[in-house]
Design a protein around this motif. Structure first.
Motif, short mmCIF file in Angstrom:
data_model
loop_
_atom_site.label_atom_id
_atom_site.label_comp_id
_atom_site.label_asym_id
_atom_site.label_seq_id
_atom_site.Cartn_x
_atom_site.Cartn_y
_atom_site.Cartn_z
N PRO A 6 -16.88 27.58 -20.50
CA PRO A 6 -17.89 27.27 -21.53
C PRO A 6 -18.94 26.27 -21.03
O PRO A 6 -20.13 26.41 -21.34
CB PRO A 6 -17.07 26.71 -22.69
N ALA A 7 -18.54 25.29 -20.24
CA ALA A 7 -19.50 24.32 -19.70
C ALA A 7 -20.44 24.99 -18.71
O ALA A 7 -21.64 24.68 -18.68
CB ALA A 7 -18.76 23.15 -19.04
N GLU A 9 -21.35 28.17 -18.77
CA GLU A 9 -22.27 28.98 -19.57
C GLU A 9 -23.32 28.11 -20.24
O GLU A 9 -24.51 28.46 -20.26
CB GLU A 9 -21.50 29.80 -20.62
N ALA A 10 -22.92 26.97 -20.77
CA ALA A 10 -23.88 26.06 -21.42
C ALA A 10 -24.90 25.56 -20.40
O ALA A 10 -26.11 25.48 -20.69
CB ALA A 10 -23.14 24.89 -22.06
N ASP A 11 -24.45 25.26 -19.20
CA ASP A 11 -25.36 24.79 -18.15
C ASP A 11 -26.33 25.90 -17.74
O ASP A 11 -27.52 25.66 -17.54
CB ASP A 11 -24.57 24.28 -16.95
N ARG A 12 -25.82 27.14 -17.64
CA ARG A 12 -26.68 28.28 -17.30
C ARG A 12 -27.77 28.45 -18.36
O ARG A 12 -28.95 28.66 -18.03
CB ARG A 12 -25.85 29.56 -17.19
N GLU A 13 -27.41 28.35 -19.62
CA GLU A 13 -28.39 28.48 -20.70
C GLU A 13 -29.41 27.35 -20.67
O GLU A 13 -30.60 27.57 -20.89
CB GLU A 13 -27.68 28.57 -22.06
N ARG A 14 -28.96 26.14 -20.37
CA ARG A 14 -29.88 25.01 -20.26
C ARG A 14 -30.88 25.24 -19.12
O ARG A 14 -32.08 25.03 -19.27
CB ARG A 14 -29.11 23.70 -20.00
N ILE A 15 -30.39 25.71 -17.99
CA ILE A 15 -31.26 25.98 -16.84
C ILE A 15 -32.27 27.07 -17.18
O ILE A 15 -33.46 26.97 -16.85
CB ILE A 15 -30.41 26.34 -15.60
N LYS A 16 -31.82 28.11 -17.86
CA LYS A 16 -32.74 29.18 -18.27
C LYS A 16 -33.83 28.63 -19.16
O LYS A 16 -35.02 28.93 -18.97
CB LYS A 16 -31.98 30.30 -19.00
N ARG A 17 -33.46 27.81 -20.15
CA ARG A 17 -34.46 27.23 -21.06
C ARG A 17 -35.46 26.36 -20.31
O ARG A 17 -36.65 26.37 -20.59
CB ARG A 17 -33.77 26.41 -22.16
#
Length: 162
Positions: A6-7, A9-17
């Motif tokens: 989960p961490a 995935e959260a980091d991947r989403e932050r990087i995408k944003r």
């Protein structure tokens, strides 16, 4: 070792944003001129890439940085080249996949070519792995990992990446 998925995935989403721009600017690059690998046997490498994979040899000349070494190139389409060096007299040892090093080179081919090359790899006894019905992973004679991908350039398993 426990992996916190989960961490990740959260980091991947932050990087995408943060880094995927809504209006991507043009790249400063014109394209991949060549990707260079090592060859322990020039003729074996040429037979593998030109005869088996159907990537035409475009040139061979002496490497400017090491007397007696060859620098040779294969056409992998779209104006891109796959290049090789041999270094006679140097014991470079076998290819090793290491963190921070080359993982694999993915080369796009059309679906009919993908099927033909898959058959040629099988007939030649080259061990390979098929993933998602669109990727064939295998190693060249020196151990570098290659992927033949039946997706269009700029696409990956149904997603636009370019």
């Amino acid at each position: 070792m426990t992996i916190d998925y989960p961490a990740i995935e959260a980091d991947r989403e932050r990087i995408k944003r943060e880094y995927l721009l809504p209006h991507r600017p043009s790249s400063s690059a014109r394209g991949l001129h060549h990707f260079a690998l090592l060859s322990s046997d020039v003729e074996r490498t040429i037979r593998f890439y030109q005869e088996l994979l159907e990537f035409p040899l475009t040139e061979i000349f002496e490497n400017r940085d090491y007397k007696g070494s060859n620098h040779f190139f294969f056409d992998i389409g779209n104006g891109n080249l796959l290049a090789f060096f041999d270094f006679p007299g140097l014991d470079l040892g076998p290819y090793q996949e290491v963190l921070g090093g080359l993982h694999h080179i993915a080369i796009s081919v059309d679906p009919a070519t993908w099927e033909r090359l898959r058959g040629k790899l099988e007939m030649a006894g080259v061990p390979h792995q098929i993933e998602s019905g669109a990727s064939i992973y295998f190693r060249d004679p020196d151990g570098a990992r290659l992927e033949l991908l039946a997706d269009h350039l700029g696409e990956m398993y149904g997603s636009r990446v370019l």
